[in-house]
Each structure stands twice: as C-alpha cells, then as structure tokens.
Scaffold this motif. Structure first.
Motif, PDB file in Angstrom:
ATOM      1  N   LEU A  12     -63.852 -43.774   8.304  1.00 25.74           N
ATOM      2  CA  LEU A  12     -64.252 -43.131   9.574  1.00 25.74           C
ATOM      3  C   LEU A  12     -64.201 -44.145  10.718  1.00 25.74           C
ATOM      4  O   LEU A  12     -63.607 -43.886  11.773  1.00 25.74           O
ATOM      5  CB  LEU A  12     -65.665 -42.550   9.442  1.00 25.74           C
ATOM      6  CG  LEU A  12     -66.224 -41.814  10.655  1.00 25.74           C
ATOM      7  CD1 LEU A  12     -67.065 -40.625  10.206  1.00 25.74           C
ATOM      8  CD2 LEU A  12     -67.062 -42.660  11.575  1.00 25.74           C
ATOM      9  N   GLY A  15     -60.565 -45.401  11.212  1.00 23.46           N
ATOM     10  CA  GLY A  15     -59.755 -44.291  11.723  1.00 23.46           C
ATOM     11  C   GLY A  15     -60.013 -44.027  13.190  1.00 23.46           C
ATOM     12  O   GLY A  15     -59.076 -43.931  13.991  1.00 23.46           O
ATOM     13  N   MET A  16     -61.289 -43.917  13.554  1.00 25.39           N
ATOM     14  CA  MET A  16     -61.614 -43.612  14.954  1.00 25.39           C
ATOM     15  C   MET A  16     -61.182 -44.754  15.884  1.00 25.39           C
ATOM     16  O   MET A  16     -60.669 -44.517  16.972  1.00 25.39           O
ATOM     17  CB  MET A  16     -63.112 -43.323  15.111  1.00 25.39           C
ATOM     18  CG  MET A  16     -63.541 -41.953  14.608  1.00 25.39           C
ATOM     19  SD  MET A  16     -62.584 -40.565  15.250  1.00 25.39           S
ATOM     20  CE  MET A  16     -63.130 -40.482  16.942  1.00 25.39           C
ATOM     21  N   THR A  18     -58.705 -46.834  15.331  1.00 29.64           N
ATOM     22  CA  THR A  18     -57.236 -46.811  15.416  1.00 29.64           C
ATOM     23  C   THR A  18     -56.749 -45.720  16.366  1.00 29.64           C
ATOM     24  O   THR A  18     -55.885 -45.951  17.211  1.00 29.64           O
ATOM     25  CB  THR A  18     -56.609 -46.577  14.007  1.00 29.64           C
ATOM     26  OG1 THR A  18     -57.217 -47.468  13.092  1.00 29.64           O
ATOM     27  CG2 THR A  18     -55.125 -46.794  14.027  1.00 29.64           C
ATOM     28  N   VAL A  19     -57.326 -44.503  16.225  1.00 28.55           N
ATOM     29  CA  VAL A  19     -56.903 -43.403  17.094  1.00 28.55           C
ATOM     30  C   VAL A  19     -57.188 -43.755  18.558  1.00 28.55           C
ATOM     31  O   VAL A  19     -56.339 -43.558  19.442  1.00 28.55           O
ATOM     32  CB  VAL A  19     -57.626 -42.081  16.697  1.00 28.55           C
ATOM     33  CG1 VAL A  19     -57.323 -40.985  17.696  1.00 28.55           C
ATOM     34  CG2 VAL A  19     -57.216 -41.638  15.315  1.00 28.55           C
ATOM     35  N   LEU A  20     -58.354 -44.321  18.797  1.00 23.50           N
ATOM     36  CA  LEU A  20     -58.723 -44.707  20.169  1.00 23.50           C
ATOM     37  C   LEU A  20     -57.780 -45.788  20.697  1.00 23.50           C
ATOM     38  O   LEU A  20     -57.325 -45.722  21.841  1.00 23.50           O
ATOM     39  CB  LEU A  20     -60.174 -45.210  20.170  1.00 23.50           C
ATOM     40  CG  LEU A  20     -60.910 -45.145  21.498  1.00 23.50           C
ATOM     41  CD1 LEU A  20     -61.052 -43.713  21.966  1.00 23.50           C
ATOM     42  CD2 LEU A  20     -62.286 -45.775  21.384  1.00 23.50           C
TER      43      LEU A  20
ATOM     44  N   ALA B 131     -58.702 -38.541  21.435  1.00 22.24           N
ATOM     45  CA  ALA B 131     -59.217 -39.413  20.364  1.00 22.24           C
ATOM     46  C   ALA B 131     -60.581 -38.915  19.903  1.00 22.24           C
ATOM     47  O   ALA B 131     -60.841 -38.798  18.700  1.00 22.24           O
ATOM     48  CB  ALA B 131     -59.317 -40.849  20.867  1.00 22.24           C
ATOM     49  N   PHE B 138     -62.779 -37.132  10.328  1.00 16.82           N
ATOM     50  CA  PHE B 138     -63.408 -38.199   9.551  1.00 16.82           C
ATOM     51  C   PHE B 138     -64.830 -37.838   9.112  1.00 16.82           C
ATOM     52  O   PHE B 138     -65.283 -38.289   8.059  1.00 16.82           O
ATOM     53  CB  PHE B 138     -63.388 -39.496  10.355  1.00 16.82           C
ATOM     54  CG  PHE B 138     -61.987 -39.978  10.647  1.00 16.82           C
ATOM     55  CD1 PHE B 138     -61.206 -40.504   9.642  1.00 16.82           C
ATOM     56  CD2 PHE B 138     -61.442 -39.847  11.912  1.00 16.82           C
ATOM     57  CE1 PHE B 138     -59.909 -40.927   9.885  1.00 16.82           C
ATOM     58  CE2 PHE B 138     -60.147 -40.270  12.170  1.00 16.82           C
ATOM     59  CZ  PHE B 138     -59.373 -40.804  11.164  1.00 16.82           C
ATOM     60  N   VAL B 392     -51.830 -39.793  14.177  1.00 18.08           N
ATOM     61  CA  VAL B 392     -52.279 -41.157  13.890  1.00 18.08           C
ATOM     62  C   VAL B 392     -53.392 -41.116  12.834  1.00 18.08           C
ATOM     63  O   VAL B 392     -53.404 -41.908  11.883  1.00 18.08           O
ATOM     64  CB  VAL B 392     -52.775 -41.860  15.181  1.00 18.08           C
ATOM     65  CG1 VAL B 392     -53.440 -43.186  14.856  1.00 18.08           C
ATOM     66  CG2 VAL B 392     -51.609 -42.082  16.135  1.00 18.08           C
ATOM     67  N   VAL B 396     -53.566 -42.938   9.214  1.00 17.06           N
ATOM     68  CA  VAL B 396     -54.672 -43.790   8.749  1.00 17.06           C
ATOM     69  C   VAL B 396     -55.141 -43.311   7.375  1.00 17.06           C
ATOM     70  O   VAL B 396     -55.333 -44.120   6.450  1.00 17.06           O
ATOM     71  CB  VAL B 396     -55.837 -43.752   9.765  1.00 17.06           C
ATOM     72  CG1 VAL B 396     -57.068 -44.431   9.193  1.00 17.06           C
ATOM     73  CG2 VAL B 396     -55.430 -44.414  11.070  1.00 17.06           C
TER      74      VAL B 396
END
Lengths: 83, 401
Positions: A12, A15-16, A18-20, B131, B138, B392, B396
């Motif tokens: 989590l 992932g967050m 990386t997306v940001l 985002a 998640f 993305v 991941v």
C-alpha cells in the motif's frame, strides 16, 4: 497471516508513493514540454494554442454535421483554420 | 425401440443439466438483459453474457478448462493445436489471447487512440487527484487478506477499485487467473454503475457549498500564469517522453501504459498516421473486445463461479470502487484547506478511471447544484490521470505481489 498483512501494508505504502511519483512526473513532463514549446515552437495566437480554438462548440457541431452529410459519414475533420 | 430413445436422450444435453447449469444460464440472461435492455457497458456485457451461456452448455466443451489440464510438467505446456483439438475453440482463444496477456494491452492501444490528453495538459495540477483515487485498490487489498483471500487474489480484487476493465483483467491474468471471470464481471458491472456509485458517495462526503464551487469562475479570478502556445506539439511529445520515464520507473506497467501512449501518439500525429489511429480505435479494438468478452465469459463455468469467493469479489469490488471515489474527494477537500483557488471535490471523485462516464456523471451532478457550473473538462483532467494511475498501480501489484 501477520507476515502477509505487513507485506500488504508495505505494498500500500510503496504503491501509493509510486502512483503519486509518476503523476507528479506527468505534471513535471507536461510543464517542461509547455515551457519548451512556448519558447522554441510557439504558434501565433488562435492557431493551435490552448484557448480551446477560435471555433465555438456550436460552430464545430455544425461543421462536423455538414462534413458527415457531404461525405456520407466517411469524412473526418483533422484541422480547422481561418484564412 | 427403448434403446433408440435412450441413445437419443444421451445424444442431447438433457441428462447433464443440473441446478448449477440452470443458475449459470440465469446469470448469463441477467448479464445479457443488463447489456441489451439497460445498456450497461453493452460492448462488454453482451459478449461476456453470451460467453457465460455457451460455456455452460453441457457437452458443448466451450468452457475454459483449468490451466493444470494443459500443463505437461517442467514448465512446458500443450501447444495451441492440441488445446484446440482437446478443449475446443474458446480454450484456443483463451490460452492464445488472454492467458498470454495479449488482449488487454491491445484494447489499451485503442483507448489511447481515443484519449485526448488536452484537458489534462491544460489543468496539470488536477492530475494529482488521479493518484489519490487509487487508494481503494490498495486498501481493499488489505481488507481482502483479512477476509481470507491470498495475496495474489487480494491484489486482483483490489484492482477493481481502479475502475478500468482492461487493467483489472490484465492484473488478474498475471496474479490470479482462476478468478478472471468474477473479477471481470465485477469490474465491468461497477463501471456500468458509475452513474449510481459516484452520486451516492459524493452526496455523503460533499457539502452543497462545495458542489457549487465554480471552476470557470475560479479560473477567471485566479488565471493561470502560463498559456500553451503550441498544444499540438506538446500533445505529440507528451506520450513519447512520459512513456520513456514510466518505463524506467515502473517497467511492469509498460505493456498497458506503453500501448496506451502509443495509441495516443498515432492519434496526435494527425493525418500521417490517421490510418493507424483509426485501425487501433476501430477494427482492432472491436475485434479484441469481442474475443476478450467471449473468452472472459467462458471462464465462468459453474464449478469456478459458484463459490463463496465470488460473493467476496462482488462485495470487495464495490468497496474498492467506493474507497477510490472517497480518496479522490478527500484529497480535494484537503487541498482546498490550503489554497485560495478552490477545486470542486467532484473532480476528485473522477480520479478513478471509467473514462469518460465518470466525468459526465460528475458534470451532471455539478449542474444540478448550479446550472452554469460546467466542470466536464476539469473532470476529464483527473479522469485521464486516473487511467495512468491505475495502470501504474497494476504495474506495482504485478511487481511486488
């Protein structure tokens, strides 16, 4: 179970972040490109600039309808320029 | 005489029909009804519904068989001719087009050829909300583990929150192919229910005053410092540069994002590649959609679909969707606390993919509170960034799980 859960929590977080990070890069890439094109390849006002063109939505709809009618639905508008 | 009738009966499928078969037919009819009559994602739900139907005709051998049936051991598999011969045409299509992960990127190429990055480039700061809206992916991953799903299954369930069909299918193929049918159904059903889910969550979290935030008035009050003087050039260079950067940071997202950006590039180049763009967004995408829908539907045989896990996926998918919308809305509300140029929180709600339906729904909702408040182009900015964000996130998950 605890191991899987801690793994999920780390996914989590990673992932967050990386997306940001990637969307931050989208913003950076966009801004850099705008800066570069404005400096080196600017077009005269109204010709492909960001003002959503000089053609209004109503005029655009009329042009699209006319082209479709004239070409039997096969025609496609790729560019509208004022002379 | 009795023997003839007995042979005749055995030749038909009557003897093999069970209550499970009938239940799957009913599910197929419901999907077909939703697609045909209610027009819920008809391009996908009709092929999927029909795929479910043919997969559950006893004796037709159209259902997708488990991967263990085609394994020869030591990492080797039966070839496609053997698969077609032994298990039928849909298994041939499934193992050549779906199991290889071929079709979702092909559909993404078509989506790219239909996408206009213009609204996002004009409102780049709104891209961040794409985002925030991935939080549903998640957080449901953790929830699903608590419910008893393993990590791979939980990741595939969470990706439903990205509200992107091809992404959900691609991730599931890679991580938990045995759940492909129910996850695809949940993903596309909830995408079809965007007009219900976005207003439901938005009304719970957004105040009437916030619904009325007028983006155009904000733009007039606080105009942007920078104008784009050559949008076409920016649009051509954007997919090339972004694709390169994303490939370096999250290589596992390239099959989806790379194809999306390629499709977009051939569209933006203009007349020189218009034939490619037309092919990508027309015949190729349509063909891919047919095969994707039919084969995904055919994975839903009674033995695979009628399990408690399917119920968990349906519930978990909804929660993932709602959490993603919530994440986007709360991110905008948080942002508004620190700035004078306020943003309508509905723009955060469109941070999940489901392009362009999410934007249209948010726009209609804003118009209900203020008939002059057109926010569509602003919503499209976060909506498109949501497509990038979910691809993305999928990358991941595929890398880390």
């Amino acid at each position: 179970m605890e191991g899987i859960l801690s793994n999920a929590v780390s996914i989590l977080v990673v992932g967050m972040i990386t997306v940001l990070l990637i969307l931050w890069m989208v913003v950076v890439v966009g801004n850099v490109l705008i800066l570069l094109t404005n400096k080196f390849w600017p077009l005269p006002e109204g010709k492909g600039t960001d003002g959503s063109s000089t053609v209004t939505a109503n005029k655009m709809a009329a042009i699209v309808a006319a082209v479709q009618m004239y070409t039997g639905g096969k025609g496609k508008i790729t560019k509208i320029e004022k002379e | 005489m009795q023997e003839i009738f007995s042979n005749l009966f055995e030749m038909t499928a009557f003897g093999a029909i069970t209550w499970k078969t009938v239940l799957m037919w009913i599910i197929a009819f419901v999907l077909l009804y939703l697609g045909i009559r209610k027009k819920y994602e008809p391009l996908l739900l009709i092929p999927i519904g029909f795929g479910v139907l043919v997969a559950n005709f006893p004796g037709a051998e159209m259902g997708i068989v488990d991967a263990s049936n085609i394994e020869l051991g030591e990492g080797r598999y039966k070839n496609l001719f053997e698969i077609a011969n032994e298990f039928g045409i849909l298994n041939f299509l499934y193992y050549s087009l779906i199991k290889t992960g071929f079709l979702p990127p092909i559909i993404f190429m078509g989506v790219g050829a239909l996408t206009d990055f213009g609204p996002m480039l004009r409102n780049l700061r709104l891209a961040f909300f794409g985002a925030a809206a991935q939080i549903g992916i998640f957080s449901v991953l953790i929830g699903a583990i608590l419910l008893g799903f393993n990590l791979n299954e939980a990741a595939s369930l969470g990706i439903i929150g990205g509200a992107d069909g091809p992404t959900a299918i691609y991730t599931t193929i890679k991580l938990a192919p045995h759940l492909l049918g129910p996850i695809a159904i949940a993903a596309y059903s909830y995408m079809a229910l965007v007009p219900v889910i976005i207003p439901l969550v938005s009304k719970l979290l957004i105040t009437p005053k916030e619904f009325k935030i007028n983006m155009k008035e904000m733009d007039k009050k606080y105009p942007s410092k920078r104008k784009i003087k050559n949008l076409k050039a920016v649009k051509i260079m954007f997919p090339i540069l972004l694709g390169t950067i994303v490939a370096i940071f999250v290589p596992s997202s390239v099959p989806l994002l790379g194809m999306l950006l390629f499709g977009n590039l051939v569209k933006e180049v203009g007349t020189a590649t218009s034939r490619l763009a037309d092919a990508a967004s027309g015949p190729i995408m349509n063909t891919a959609t047919i095969f994707l829908g039919l084969t995904v539907g055919a994975t839903m045989t009674a033995e695979v679909f009628l399990t408690p896990k399917t119920l968990g996926i349906i519930v978990g998918g909804f929660i993932a969707f709602a959490f993603s919308i919530t994440g986007g809305i709360l991110a905008v509300k948080g942002y508004n606390l620190f700035v004078t140029k306020k943003i309508n929180p509905l723009i955060g709600a469109t941070g999940l993919s489901a392009v362009p339906m999410a934007s249209r729904v948010a726009n209609e909702l804003a118009l209900k509170y203020n008939s002059g408040n057109h926010i569509l182009q602003y919503c499209m900015a976060s909506n498109i960034s949501g497509v990038i964000g979910s691809a993305v996130a999928a990358g991941v998950l595929i890398s880390l799980v």
